[in-house]
Scaffold this active site. Structure first.
Site, PDB file in Angstrom:
ATOM      1  N   GLN A  18      -9.521  -4.655   7.181  1.00  0.00           N
ATOM      2  CA  GLN A  18      -8.722  -4.213   8.318  1.00  0.00           C
ATOM      3  C   GLN A  18      -9.367  -3.041   9.063  1.00  0.00           C
ATOM      4  OE1 GLN A  18      -4.276  -4.493   7.834  1.00  0.00           O
ATOM      5  NE2 GLN A  18      -4.792  -4.604   5.669  1.00  0.00           N
ATOM      6  N   ASP A  78      -4.766   7.912   2.954  1.00  0.00           N
ATOM      7  CA  ASP A  78      -4.250   6.625   3.398  1.00  0.00           C
ATOM      8  C   ASP A  78      -5.168   6.039   4.476  1.00  0.00           C
ATOM      9  OD1 ASP A  78      -2.503   4.482   3.732  1.00  0.00           O
ATOM     10  OD2 ASP A  78      -1.225   5.546   5.150  1.00  0.00           O
ATOM     11  N   GLU A  79      -5.187   4.712   4.601  1.00  0.00           N
ATOM     12  CA  GLU A  79      -5.975   4.005   5.639  1.00  0.00           C
ATOM     13  C   GLU A  79      -7.421   4.511   5.661  1.00  0.00           C
ATOM     14  OE1 GLU A  79      -4.791   1.492   6.959  1.00  0.00           O
ATOM     15  OE2 GLU A  79      -2.689   1.680   7.496  1.00  0.00           O
ATOM     16  N   ARG A 131      -0.218 -10.632  10.343  1.00  0.00           N
ATOM     17  CA  ARG A 131       1.018 -10.035  10.887  1.00  0.00           C
ATOM     18  C   ARG A 131       2.197 -10.992  10.730  1.00  0.00           C
ATOM     19  NH1 ARG A 131      -0.278  -5.785   9.722  1.00  0.00           N
ATOM     20  NH2 ARG A 131      -2.048  -6.905   8.857  1.00  0.00           N
ATOM     21  N   LYS A 173       0.828  -1.215   0.000  1.00  0.00           N
ATOM     22  CA  LYS A 173       0.000   0.000   0.000  1.00  0.00           C
ATOM     23  C   LYS A 173       0.859   1.260   0.000  1.00  0.00           C
ATOM     24  CE  LYS A 173      -1.567   0.968   4.041  1.00  0.00           C
ATOM     25  NZ  LYS A 173      -0.793   2.174   4.432  1.00  0.00           N
ATOM     26  N   THR A 174       1.818   1.319   0.918  1.00  0.00           N
ATOM     27  CA  THR A 174       2.654   2.520   1.022  1.00  0.00           C
ATOM     28  C   THR A 174       3.476   2.724  -0.243  1.00  0.00           C
ATOM     29  OG1 THR A 174       2.777   2.271   3.430  1.00  0.00           O
ATOM     30  CG2 THR A 174       4.460   3.638   2.370  1.00  0.00           C
TER      31      THR A 174
END
Length: 684
Positions: A254, A223-224, A600, A33-34
């Site tokens: 998420q 973002d997010e 994770r 994503k980043t």
């Protein structure tokens, strides 16, 4: 010009180099994503978009800094001119420039949490008829914050809280909130929530400023996006309305923060709000081995209200399947976690490559004690250690005083919990009692009751009863019930006076688990307290992030992080998903939370499902595996069954184990002991 197709996979490249118009990028866990956002910024600048006309909104300053630093490596210093930051910091910049339109000077003060508490406390004292029976300042501030972030009248929010906190009317809360707002105005100040509220007001109420900002920002990147609340979604919708170049990046899988205001509807309805919206899915996972992704995909396969996504592994080979440990109880679980941690360390992983991630903080008590006893270094990122929490320290002070009448520090800590009793008064009581307090002695109890001030006297009789019955509890080996009585007769009311109900409940959960730990400790109360004293030395407590230590964290705190080795305890019914979430109808969010914890893990994932839970009286009760564990097809995991030796004194923090069907099996189950002196259960 940069060839983005050589730097990104096809989906990432499509998102980074998309043309104009609204765009929703559904970035599943570990899919870059980043990286995609960074290269979107770089692409726009290379296409001739002035960097100062790009707005990049994030949820943390760290994320904003990281994206800008990475963008600079692609396009150079031009990236420094981007408008980048959190929603709050961007609103603050707008208000510094244009706040006069709302009556604020450019140098307005942003008051912090301590300042807020002081202002509201002063208002409560001068406004409310009986402040001591009114909700605490922290609770009033939470009501005010909820009203701001949900754009609802404070009276409505107060009415919602009224079922959870007594001693006020919505009108009283409204009056305090109005005076708080007026006081901030007098000071020319804003709190954190005001930044969002007033930033949005600028856009909605001041046409000239809104049109200027809409014209200025040619591209808005968020973002997010799944974590946005109503204010934040409306803020970005308005800013991007002119050019319609809005890129929302997020993952509905998420969305785990609805309890603090995130609205999953914002991302789910984004394509409907923005006509002609293009949707790009990032599904190629670069983080985890295929076996971990298989479990993650199964978890979300039948989840309702979702954008369908399937994680596809980038890493070659199947890798190791996740392990599912079906263990007897929490201590057996902690022993196995210790064993795995040591094995992984022997295999070459650093301790810092390993994380134990749990649903709720109290679920880590067994693990903390076991790691500490065996001198395995760890750090806790979800708050302080269990035995360093205020409420646990308070209860431990009571227990220490029960077995050691000469413990001055414990006496002072306990007595200072009483209303109207400060440090000076507590020391005076101690001296007048002859520097000793044996709570099991009626004379001592009566003597202390006679010394207490008027405010403290009403709460002493029930607490005196706790001390009176403590000796019988100890004689009958009902150690956990010492805590149960203390909470039922005194401390639960204290917690509910100090904290909002949900936080008080969480702290009571900690204490219930503490009671079960003591009840099951083979060395008794004194041995348990000695273990705790050893645990709380400086070497164990030190949380220096540069040291090599196992991470202990709640899943919520772990979002956005990753570790080669992840262990997840207490995948049992009522624990994960939590009983409270089930009661409140938040099952979907619990499922997303489980998806987050699974994703994770990079190399190794260990899932644990205990079969019984201990009670505060030393008894056991059976628990089913978590619904999430039941949904995992057996072929996707390696199942191990480990039965602890619960037969008696030999069983400790690192007792023996065997497989189901040997050594006693479920024959070791003991019905809960119901005999108590004062009560048979926690009151609430």
């Amino acid at each position: 010009m940069t060839d983005f197709s050589k730097l990104l996979n096809p989906e990432q490249c499509a998102a980074a180099t998309a043309g104009e118009g609204p765009l929703l990028v559904l970035a599943a866990a570990g899919t870059g994503k980043t990286r995609t956002l960074v290269h979107r910024v770089a692409y726009l600048i290379e296409q001739g978009v002035p960097p100062e006309r790009i707005l990049l909104l994030t949820f943390t300053n760290r994320a904003a800094r990281e994206m800008l630093e990475r963008a600079e490596k692609v396009v150079g210093d031009a990236a420094q001119s981007i408008w980048s930051g959190t929603f709050h910091s961007i609103c603050a910049r707008f208000l510094r420039r244009y706040g006069r339109a709302l009556g604020y000077e450019p140098g307005f003060q942003i008051i912090d949490e301590d300042d807020q508490k002081k202002l509201v406390n002063d208002i409560i004292k001068t406004t409310v008829k009986d402040p001591k029976d009114f909700p605490k300042k922290e609770i009033v501030l939470k009501m005010i914050s909820e009203a701001a972030n949900e754009s609802k009248p404070i009276r409505f929010i107060a009415s919602r809280w009224q079922t959870r906190a007594a001693g006020f009317t919505p009108e009283e809360i409204e009056k305090v909130a109005e005076k708080y707002e007026a006081r901030k105005r007098e000071l020319g100040a804003m709190d954190f929530d005001d930044l969002l509220v007033n930033g949005l007001r600028l856009l909605k109420e001041k046409d000239q400023i809104r049109e200027m900002l809409q014209n200025h920002f040619a591209f808005v990147l968020v973002d997010e996006y799944q974590d946005t609340n109503g204010l934040q979604a409306e803020f970005t919708d308005i800013l991007a309305a002119k050019h319609r170049n809005i890129m929302a990046v997020g993952d509905d899988f998420q969305c785990i923060y609805t309890w603090r205001g995130a609205q999953i509807e914002n991302i789910m309805e984004f394509p409907k709000r923005w006509e002609g919206c293009r949707v790009i899915k990032l599904e190629r996972n670069y983080r985890s081995v295929p076996g971990v992704l298989d479990v993650a995909n199964v978890v979300m396969r039948d989840a309702p209200n979702q954008f369908e996504k399937t994680l596809r592994p980038f890493r070659g080979g199947q890798g190791e399947k996740p392990y599912l440990y079906k263990v007897y109880d929490g201590k057996t679980q902690a022993n196995e976690i210790l064993k795995i941690v040591n094995q992984m360390h022997d295999f070459g992983y650093r301790y810092s490559d390993i994380a134990v991630l749990y649903r709720s903080h109290f679920q880590s008590i067994d693990v903390q004690m076991t790691l500490a006893r065996m001198k395995v270094p760890y750090r806790i990122t979800s708050g302080v250690g269990v035995f360093e929490q205020i409420h646990v320290k308070d209860v431990l002070a009571y227990l220490r005083l029960v077995i050691n009448p000469m413990d001055e520090l414990s006496f002072l800590r306990l007595v200072e919990l009483f209303p109207g009793v400060g440090e000076k008064s507590a020391k005076s009581y101690w001296d007048k009692l002859g520097r000793s307090f044996d709570g099991r002695s009626k004379d001592c109890r009566d003597a202390l009751g006679g010394l207490l001030c008027a405010k403290a006297k009403p709460i002493w009789p029930p607490l005196a009863k706790c001390f009176e019955c403590a000796g019988e509890h100890i004689d009958e080996n009902e150690i956990g019930e010492l805590i149960e009585d203390f909470c039922d007769l005194f401390y639960e009311d204290h917690l509910r006076d100090e904290y909002e109900d949900s936080e008080a409940e969480d702290r009571l959960d900690d204490l219930k688990e503490l009671a079960s730990q003591i009840a099951g400790n083979p060395t008794g109360l004194e041995g348990f307290l000695a273990d705790v004293a050893l645990m709380t030395n400086l070497d164990v407590r030190k949380n220096d992030p540069d040291l090599d230590r196992v991470t202990l964290s709640t899943v919520h705190q772990a979002k956005g992080m990753e570790w080669p080795v992840v262990l997840v305890p207490w995948l049992s019914a009522g624990m994960f998903p939590s009983a409270k979430a089930d009661e409140e109808g938040r099952a979907d969010e619990e499922r997303r939370l489980f998806y987050v914890v699974v994703t994770r893990a990079k190399d190794h994932l260990y899932l644990f499902s205990p079969s019984v839970r201990k009670m505060s009286d030393g008894g056991m009760f059976p628990v089913d595996p978590s619904v999430f564990v039941k949904e995992i097809p057996p072929e996707l995991v390696v199942t191990k069954r480990v039965m602890g030796d619960w037969s008696g004194g030999a069983y400790g923090a690192y007792g023996g184990h065997g497989s189901y069907g040997t050594g006693g099996g479920y024959g070791g189950y003991r019905k809960p002991v119901t005999k108590t002196v004062l009560s048979t259960s926690w009151r609430r």
